[in-house]
Design an enzyme around this catalytic site. Structure first.
Site, PDB file in Angstrom:
ATOM      1  N   HIS A  46      -2.398 -14.156  10.815  1.00 20.57           N
ATOM      2  CA  HIS A  46      -1.842 -12.807  10.701  1.00 20.57           C
ATOM      3  C   HIS A  46      -2.858 -11.693  10.942  1.00 20.57           C
ATOM      4  O   HIS A  46      -2.599 -10.539  10.607  1.00 20.57           O
ATOM      5  CB  HIS A  46      -1.151 -12.577   9.346  1.00 20.57           C
ATOM      6  CG  HIS A  46      -0.167 -13.635   8.987  1.00 20.57           C
ATOM      7  ND1 HIS A  46       0.912 -13.956   9.796  1.00 20.57           N
ATOM      8  CD2 HIS A  46      -0.106 -14.476   7.930  1.00 20.57           C
ATOM      9  CE1 HIS A  46       1.600 -14.938   9.224  1.00 20.57           C
ATOM     10  NE2 HIS A  46       1.005 -15.279   8.108  1.00 20.57           N
ATOM     11  N   PRO A  66       0.815  -1.213   0.000  1.00 18.95           N
ATOM     12  CA  PRO A  66       0.000   0.000   0.000  1.00 18.95           C
ATOM     13  C   PRO A  66       0.850   1.264   0.000  1.00 18.95           C
ATOM     14  O   PRO A  66       1.622   1.495   0.915  1.00 18.95           O
ATOM     15  CB  PRO A  66      -0.800  -0.111   1.303  1.00 18.95           C
ATOM     16  CG  PRO A  66      -0.652  -1.521   1.752  1.00 18.95           C
ATOM     17  CD  PRO A  66       0.642  -2.000   1.208  1.00 18.95           C
ATOM     18  N   GLU A  67       0.725   2.030  -1.048  1.00 14.76           N
ATOM     19  CA  GLU A  67       1.324   3.357  -1.071  1.00 14.76           C
ATOM     20  C   GLU A  67       0.176   4.358  -0.896  1.00 14.76           C
ATOM     21  O   GLU A  67      -0.930   3.961  -0.560  1.00 14.76           O
ATOM     22  CB  GLU A  67       2.077   3.586  -2.390  1.00 14.76           C
ATOM     23  CG  GLU A  67       3.227   2.597  -2.573  1.00 14.76           C
ATOM     24  CD  GLU A  67       4.053   2.844  -3.824  1.00 14.76           C
ATOM     25  OE1 GLU A  67       4.105   3.986  -4.291  1.00 14.76           O
ATOM     26  OE2 GLU A  67       4.654   1.888  -4.330  1.00 14.76           O
ATOM     27  N   ARG A 121       3.856 -10.068   6.891  1.00 18.04           N
ATOM     28  CA  ARG A 121       5.275  -9.768   7.083  1.00 18.04           C
ATOM     29  C   ARG A 121       5.533  -8.847   8.255  1.00 18.04           C
ATOM     30  O   ARG A 121       6.676  -8.527   8.565  1.00 18.04           O
ATOM     31  CB  ARG A 121       5.856  -9.167   5.811  1.00 18.04           C
ATOM     32  CG  ARG A 121       6.083 -10.261   4.777  1.00 18.04           C
ATOM     33  CD  ARG A 121       6.469  -9.721   3.438  1.00 18.04           C
ATOM     34  NE  ARG A 121       5.570 -10.272   2.430  1.00 18.04           N
ATOM     35  CZ  ARG A 121       5.685 -10.069   1.141  1.00 18.04           C
ATOM     36  NH1 ARG A 121       6.638  -9.312   0.695  1.00 18.04           N
ATOM     37  NH2 ARG A 121       4.848 -10.612   0.301  1.00 18.04           N
TER      38      ARG A 121
END
Length: 276
Positions: free
Chosen positions: A92, A2-3, A111
């Site tokens: 997660h 995500p930017e 991550r």
DNA sequence: ATGGCCTCCTGTATGC
DNA sequence: TGCATACAGGAGGCCA
């Protein structure tokens, strides 16, 4: 990953579901993200009604009624899923915010490069000097001008691509949009930032803004992990001209797109269209 | 002040 | 087929 456009899409997608809803329970996993989860402070959200959702750089800002601030960063593999409270948990899912409308907000980040922060009302009030003190200007803000960037880049020998990805210089630009904006303006990613003229900056900022607006309109880019807030994919990646296209032909001149390392990050560019 | 490099993490892709 | 290794990247910290 995500930017800015992806976070903006998530922000807009979450608004109708979260505004005016009340957090009635909070659960945290045992694992920490890039920074430890502020577990005690997060428990303090119970009973708070969400009044506003905004974005700064790649951070999503959730504003409770007591003027504190919940900040979520999705790192590169994070999603921010909205589920029915009874939907099964996924691996997660690091935090769960249960709302009084039966929905549950769950950041999921395999991550664990993302982060969750909780600012007190005082810290939230002073966030420009505090949490966001080193955060650069927003590329889509009208006050962010080519003159400002040109001025700030004076004397910088760093590669322009590296500077574009530096959140202290300009906020929210990651590898995808840095590469795409440089291709659109025919600027070599390794060109020293200080050597760009004001005209270069005007062109670059204009293209960058157009690309970001277009990506937001497309619902963001789906690269591996990113999904919009409601789980739908974005479609901007079909518009990638260079990112991830090493060895394929340039849409403008037909030459092979090349892949190089710029300050340890992968850069994609057309050696014919983008020369130093 | 500047810039380069390292670290965190794990799913996916590649190589043998 | 299966194992091992490389790679991806945002942001902050460290060091020259």
């Amino acid at each position: 990953m995500p930017e800015l456009p992806e976070v903006e899409v998530i922000c807009r997608g979450l608004r109708p579901h979260l505004i005016q809803s009340t957090i009635i329970d909070v659960h945290c996993s045992d694992k920490n993200l890039r920074v430890p989860l502020p577990r005690t402070a997060l428990r303090g959200l119970i009973g708070q009604t969400i009044t506003k959702i905004s974005r700064r750089a790649k951070y999503l800002l959730i504003h409770p009624a007591d003027s504190s601030l919940l900040i979520v960063h999705l790192g590169m593999s994070g999603r921010l899923g909205l589920f029915q409270a009874h939907d099964p948990l996924q691996r997660h899912d690091h935090v769960r915010w249960l709302l009084n409308n039966g929905l549950e907000l769950r950041p999921n980040d395999p991550r664990r490069f993302g982060s969750v922060h909780m600012l007190s009302s005082e810290q939230a009030r002073n966030r420009k000097q505090g949490f966001f003190h080193s955060c650069g200007p927003e590329p889509l803000n009208k006050r962010t001008t080519a003159e400002l960037l040109h001025n700030q880049a004076q004397g910088r020998k760093q590669a322009i691509k590296t500077l574009l990805m530096d959140g202290r210089f300009i906020a929210g630009i990651g590898n995808i949009y840095a590469n795409e904006a440089l291709f659109a303006t025919r600027i070599h990613p390794g060109k020293p930032a200080g050597s760009l003229s004001l005209a270069n900056w005007q062109h670059l900022l204009g293209k960058l803004q157009a690309i970001l607006h277009n990506a937001i309109a497309c619902g963001g880019s789906t690269i591996n992990d990113f999904l919009g807030a409601s789980g739908e994919s974005g479609y901007f990646q079909v518009n990638f001209k260079v990112y991830g296209r090493a060895g394929k032909s340039c849409s403008s001149c037909g030459q092979e797109i090349q892949k190089i390392q710029t300050s340890g990050r992968t850069s994609f560019f057309c050696p014919h269209c983008q020369q130093k």
